[in-house]
Scaffold this motif. Sequence first.
Motif, short mmCIF file in Angstrom:
data_model
loop_
_atom_site.label_atom_id
_atom_site.label_comp_id
_atom_site.label_asym_id
_atom_site.label_seq_id
_atom_site.Cartn_x
_atom_site.Cartn_y
_atom_site.Cartn_z
N GLY A 82 0.81 -1.21 0.00
CA GLY A 82 0.00 0.00 0.00
C GLY A 82 0.84 1.26 0.00
N ASP A 83 1.93 1.24 0.77
CA ASP A 83 2.85 2.38 0.81
C ASP A 83 3.42 2.67 -0.57
OD1 ASP A 83 3.42 4.15 2.80
OD2 ASP A 83 5.19 3.09 3.55
N LEU A 84 3.79 1.62 -1.28
CA LEU A 84 4.38 1.80 -2.61
C LEU A 84 3.38 2.40 -3.59
CD1 LEU A 84 6.44 -1.51 -2.90
CD2 LEU A 84 7.36 0.82 -2.77
N VAL A 85 2.12 1.95 -3.53
CA VAL A 85 1.10 2.53 -4.41
C VAL A 85 0.99 4.02 -4.15
CG1 VAL A 85 -1.35 2.55 -5.01
CG2 VAL A 85 -0.21 0.37 -4.60
N ALA A 86 0.98 4.41 -2.86
CA ALA A 86 0.87 5.83 -2.51
C ALA A 86 2.12 6.61 -2.91
CB ALA A 86 0.61 5.97 -1.01
N LEU A 87 3.29 6.05 -2.63
CA LEU A 87 4.54 6.75 -2.93
C LEU A 87 4.75 6.93 -4.43
CD1 LEU A 87 6.86 5.00 -0.33
CD2 LEU A 87 6.19 7.40 -0.31
N TYR A 88 4.38 5.90 -5.20
CA TYR A 88 4.53 5.97 -6.66
C TYR A 88 3.39 6.73 -7.34
CZ TYR A 88 8.17 2.35 -6.22
OH TYR A 88 9.30 1.63 -5.89
N LYS A 89 2.34 7.05 -6.55
CA LYS A 89 1.18 7.79 -7.08
C LYS A 89 0.57 7.08 -8.29
CE LYS A 89 2.54 12.39 -5.43
NZ LYS A 89 3.37 11.88 -4.35
N LEU A 90 0.34 5.80 -8.13
CA LEU A 90 -0.21 4.98 -9.21
C LEU A 90 -1.73 5.05 -9.20
CD1 LEU A 90 2.08 1.83 -8.89
CD2 LEU A 90 2.35 3.76 -10.44
N ASP A 91 -2.30 5.51 -10.30
CA ASP A 91 -3.76 5.63 -10.38
C ASP A 91 -4.43 4.28 -10.64
OD1 ASP A 91 -4.35 8.34 -9.89
OD2 ASP A 91 -3.54 8.87 -11.83
N ARG A 92 -3.75 3.43 -11.36
CA ARG A 92 -4.37 2.15 -11.71
C ARG A 92 -3.34 1.04 -11.68
NH1 ARG A 92 -7.73 2.58 -17.19
NH2 ARG A 92 -8.37 0.52 -16.44
N LEU A 93 -3.79 -0.12 -11.24
CA LEU A 93 -2.96 -1.33 -11.33
C LEU A 93 -3.72 -2.36 -12.15
CD1 LEU A 93 -1.57 0.00 -8.71
CD2 LEU A 93 -0.86 -2.32 -8.23
N PRO A 94 -2.99 -3.28 -12.78
CA PRO A 94 -3.66 -4.30 -13.59
C PRO A 94 -4.58 -5.17 -12.75
CG PRO A 94 -1.30 -4.26 -14.01
CD PRO A 94 -1.54 -3.39 -12.82
N LYS A 95 -5.50 -5.85 -13.42
CA LYS A 95 -6.45 -6.74 -12.75
C LYS A 95 -5.72 -7.83 -11.96
CE LYS A 95 -10.43 -9.75 -13.58
NZ LYS A 95 -9.87 -10.91 -12.88
N ARG A 96 -4.51 -8.16 -12.37
CA ARG A 96 -3.73 -9.18 -11.64
C ARG A 96 -3.54 -8.79 -10.18
NH1 ARG A 96 -3.47 -13.95 -14.41
NH2 ARG A 96 -3.27 -13.50 -16.62
N ALA A 97 -3.45 -7.50 -9.88
CA ALA A 97 -3.29 -7.06 -8.50
C ALA A 97 -4.53 -7.43 -7.68
CB ALA A 97 -3.05 -5.55 -8.44
N ALA A 98 -5.70 -7.19 -8.26
CA ALA A 98 -6.94 -7.56 -7.57
C ALA A 98 -7.04 -9.08 -7.41
CB ALA A 98 -8.15 -7.02 -8.35
N ASP A 99 -6.58 -9.81 -8.40
CA ASP A 99 -6.59 -11.28 -8.30
C ASP A 99 -5.73 -11.75 -7.13
OD1 ASP A 99 -8.20 -11.38 -10.54
OD2 ASP A 99 -6.57 -11.88 -11.92
N GLN A 100 -4.55 -11.14 -6.99
CA GLN A 100 -3.67 -11.51 -5.88
C GLN A 100 -4.29 -11.17 -4.53
OE1 GLN A 100 -1.77 -13.62 -7.18
NE2 GLN A 100 0.31 -12.85 -7.06
#
Length: 205
Positions: A97-115
């Motif tokens: 979660g920290d990395l998503v916030a630090l990298y300011k990523l708006d979207r991740l692939p569906k694979r992230a939700a699968d994991q």
Amino acid sequence: MKLRLFPQEPAGLVLLAQMAGVIVAATGTLSEILGAPASEHQRLAEELHEHESKSLDLHFALLTHMRTSFVNPLPREDMYTLSRHLNEAMEKLDAAGDLVALYKLDRLPKRAADQLEIISRQAELTVDAMRKLEDLDELEDYWIEILRLAKRAERSHRIWVAEMLKDMKSTQFARHRDIANQLVEVTKDMRKVATQVGSIIVKES
């Protein structure tokens, strides 16, 4: 014949179940982060930090309980190992979660939700398993199912990395790979919990 350890003080099992429950809650928060705009990431990341802090508090509470209780439901080293793996899984969820916030990523692939779906299922099964550690006959299916889910997660991770390598530029790939690696490591920590349960089953049979 039922394998039963007749614990006198099962509070340690309650603490382990609570630690697994924190992972369930944290997975929900991380799912929110993946679907939220970047402006919401920091707030949700702070919520994840709170989950991580609660997990650590429960880990220390278990250590204190084991030191001060006369009879524990399992050997102390087994309870410590289960607690350590659960806490490490939570730390890696928090890092993702920290990395998503630090990298300011708006979207991740569906694979992230699968994991995350796999992690959530592993954690839900583990909550139930920790409550049943005093009746080991109930846990063989848990052990097998967690291993199956972990293998599925590792395959999904390999496909995710291959897809990113094909579709992303190097900087974008590196950022997404960091998150993918954290998530698959969570599934491996949950697998370690199940493997430890398997070891307990073998020792007590």
